[in-house]
Design a protein around this motif. Structure first.
Motif, PDB file in Angstrom:
ATOM      1  N   ALA A  81       0.778  -1.340  -0.274  1.00  0.00           N
ATOM      2  CA  ALA A  81      -0.099   0.105   0.085  1.00  0.00           C
ATOM      3  C   ALA A  81       0.888   1.155  -0.157  1.00  0.00           C
ATOM      4  N   LEU A  82       2.137   1.214   0.749  1.00  0.00           N
ATOM      5  CA  LEU A  82       2.798   2.436   0.906  1.00  0.00           C
ATOM      6  C   LEU A  82       4.116   2.627   0.123  1.00  0.00           C
ATOM      7  N   VAL A  83       4.638   1.180  -0.106  1.00  0.00           N
ATOM      8  CA  VAL A  83       6.135   1.457  -0.737  1.00  0.00           C
ATOM      9  C   VAL A  83       6.211   0.846  -2.319  1.00  0.00           C
ATOM     10  N   PHE A  84       5.445  -0.009  -2.620  1.00  0.00           N
ATOM     11  CA  PHE A  84       5.921  -1.142  -3.963  1.00  0.00           C
ATOM     12  C   PHE A  84       5.414   0.086  -5.080  1.00  0.00           C
ATOM     13  N   PRO A  85       4.166   0.705  -5.117  1.00  0.00           N
ATOM     14  CA  PRO A  85       3.831   1.482  -6.072  1.00  0.00           C
ATOM     15  C   PRO A  85       4.922   2.524  -6.402  1.00  0.00           C
ATOM     16  N   HIS A  86       5.658   3.029  -5.423  1.00  0.00           N
ATOM     17  CA  HIS A  86       6.474   4.033  -5.710  1.00  0.00           C
ATOM     18  C   HIS A  86       8.054   3.673  -6.096  1.00  0.00           C
ATOM     19  N   VAL A  87       8.259   2.262  -5.843  1.00  0.00           N
ATOM     20  CA  VAL A  87       9.593   1.564  -6.019  1.00  0.00           C
ATOM     21  C   VAL A  87       9.549   0.805  -7.351  1.00  0.00           C
ATOM     22  N   PHE A  88       8.651   0.108  -7.401  1.00  0.00           N
ATOM     23  CA  PHE A  88       8.403  -1.016  -8.569  1.00  0.00           C
ATOM     24  C   PHE A  88       7.629  -0.616  -9.702  1.00  0.00           C
ATOM     25  N   PHE A  89       6.626   0.220  -9.417  1.00  0.00           N
ATOM     26  CA  PHE A  89       5.822   0.779 -10.560  1.00  0.00           C
ATOM     27  C   PHE A  89       5.782   2.373 -10.678  1.00  0.00           C
ATOM     28  N   THR A  90       6.716   2.807 -11.038  1.00  0.00           N
ATOM     29  CA  THR A  90       7.143   4.194 -11.196  1.00  0.00           C
ATOM     30  C   THR A  90       6.599   4.600 -12.412  1.00  0.00           C
ATOM     31  N   ASN A  91       6.312   3.749 -13.496  1.00  0.00           N
ATOM     32  CA  ASN A  91       5.987   4.308 -14.728  1.00  0.00           C
ATOM     33  C   ASN A  91       4.414   4.354 -14.796  1.00  0.00           C
ATOM     34  N   LEU A  92       3.751   4.331 -13.728  1.00  0.00           N
ATOM     35  CA  LEU A  92       2.099   4.272 -13.632  1.00  0.00           C
ATOM     36  C   LEU A  92       1.786   5.392 -12.876  1.00  0.00           C
TER      37      LEU A  92
END
Length: 445
Positions: free
Chosen positions: A46-57
């Protein structure tokens, strides 16, 4: 049903009180460590992975993609339940518990070492999914063994209480993971997303050593040993079919326990993921929300054990259905409190939600395990529990986020989705026969 047939009961199998306590402690600590690893991922998704592994979205799409990797672990859990269940019913509960913990600890530690998308592009997300699948396989095998070790060492009339300690490890592990992640979330944003979030995952290596030591010091289930000894000594005793075939031959128990337990897991991940994000979105401080969720999770350990004990007296079904009815009744007020930004009202939401969850989750280990005979109990209980988690938890964060986004950020459809799941589970729990007085000392399915 899969209750014991009307055959003469086997002689009572006794376990010394000290050994029974040691087994319960082992189940609790082992489950805590496994769920620390598994549910730490929930908060990080919820807090980390969207900003670390999905930065193109864009942010919302990145969150949904992150929840997709979260779901991968739940997809793998039934596989882990089937594989570990088969060997646990053939070789013993203890060996499979040690192996499942080893796989979980290694996978969780490696998650903390995955390079970000800025370093290796989309390969970071691919590796994340593979390690999440390993986590799912491991926890799929862990739960059944831990629950059965506690259940099969306990005296009749105390099984719900004993087995509930396995499930009490889940909120303890969630609290521990959330608290440690919260400590590092106080760092500056760039440092937290660069390396701070990794430390809680790397700590899994230390927890693994502790867990393996504890697990190695307990004895095998006396009911399982008696089944093996009888099979070896009695030449006229028909060798049981494959555990998975015993379960699928009478699928009613598997289907009913799966659907009966599903909404408890939906409520669990709703609180750990969507509720956290929703509160932060409406102005609450991220670290404060993590801390109050961790505090509520710690307090809920007593709820889980207490509800397991209550189910020994009142029955599994009344306690579980009461939790579902109360959840349906309170879900609208809970959303309104989450949107206030008031940390005490948010804490009240987590406390109430986890109390209702405990009423379902506390008796659940005994409720599911008691539906299967000794020679297929590890397999049946594992599959029932893991399919319940898949239905109730695996897709819930992504579904809730998608419903919320497609409705223009309206919570109404989210509420009705959760209430509908709770109603379905209540119906199937009521359709399942009460199991608290079943005789487990039989080999028959």
């Amino acid at each position: 049903m899969t209750s014991a047939p009307d055959v003469p009961a086997a002689p009572a199998l006794r376990t010394g009180k000290n050994e029974a306590r040691r087994v319960i402690l082992s189940s609790y600590l082992g489950s805590t460590i496994e769920f620390y690893d598994f549910l730490l991922y929930a908060s990080a998704s919820a807090l980390v992975f969207p900003h670390v592994f999905f930065t193109n979205l864009d942010p919302l799409a990145g969150t949904i993609a992150s929840y997709g990797t979260f779901a991968a672990g739940y997809l793998a859990r039934p596989l882990g339940g089937a594989v570990f269940g088969h060997f646990g019913d053939r070789l013993g509960r203890k060996k499979m518990l040690i192996l499942s913990m080893l796989i979980m600890g290694i996978a969780s530690t490696l998650i903390g070492l995955i390079p970000s998308a800025n370093t290796i592009g989309s390969w970071g997300a691919v590796i994340l999914i593979l390690l999440r699948v390993c986590q799912g396989i491991a926890v799929g095998g862990e739960w059944g063994g831990a629950a059965l070790m506690a259940l099969e060492h306990a005296d009749k009339g105390k099984r719900g209480f004993a087995a509930s300690f396995t499930n009490a490890g889940a909120p303890t592990g969630a609290a521990l993971g959330t608290f440690i992640l919260g400590l590092f979330a106080s760092m500056p944003e760039d440092q937290f997303l660069s390396w701070g979030w990794r430390v809680p995952f790397l700590l899994s290596a230390l927890l693994l050593v502790v867990g393996l030591f504890v697990r190695s010091r307990v004895s095998e289930s006396p009911i399982f040993k008696a089944a093996v000894e009888k099979e070896a000594a009695d030449r006229t005793y028909a060798k049981p079919k494959l555990p998975i075939m015993q379960v699928l031959r009478r699928p009613r128990a598997l289907i009913f326990t799966m659907l009966g337990g599903a909404s408890g897991f939906a409520l669990q991940v709703f609180l750990a993921t969507f509720a956290v994000s929703y509160a932060v979105e409406h102005g609450a401080d991220r670290q404060s929300v993590l801390y109050v969720f961790a505090a509520a999770s710690i307090l809920s350990v007593a709820f889980v054990v207490g509800m397991g004990r209550l189910s020994d007296r009142l029955g599994r079904r009344p306690v579980m259905v009461a939790g579902l009815v109360l959840f349906i009744a309170m879900i609208f007020p809970m959303f309104s409190w989450l949107s206030t930004g008031n940390v005490w009202l948010i804490f009240a939401v987590f406390m109430l939600g986890l109390l209702f969850h405990a009423a379902i989750y506390g008796p659940l280990a005994a409720f599911i395990s008691e539906q299967f005979g000794t020679t297929a109990r590890y397999t049946g209980a594992s599959l029932g529990y893991q399919f319940a988690t898949l239905l109730g938890a695996g897709f819930t964060p992504g579904i809730l986020s998608s419903i919320y986004a497609s409705s223009g950020r309206d919570t109404g459809p989210v509420v009705w989705y959760l209430a509908g799941m709770a109603l379905v589970s209540a119906v199937f729990i009521l359709l399942t026969r009460e199991s608290k007085d079943y005789d487990l000392e039989t080999h028959e399915h």
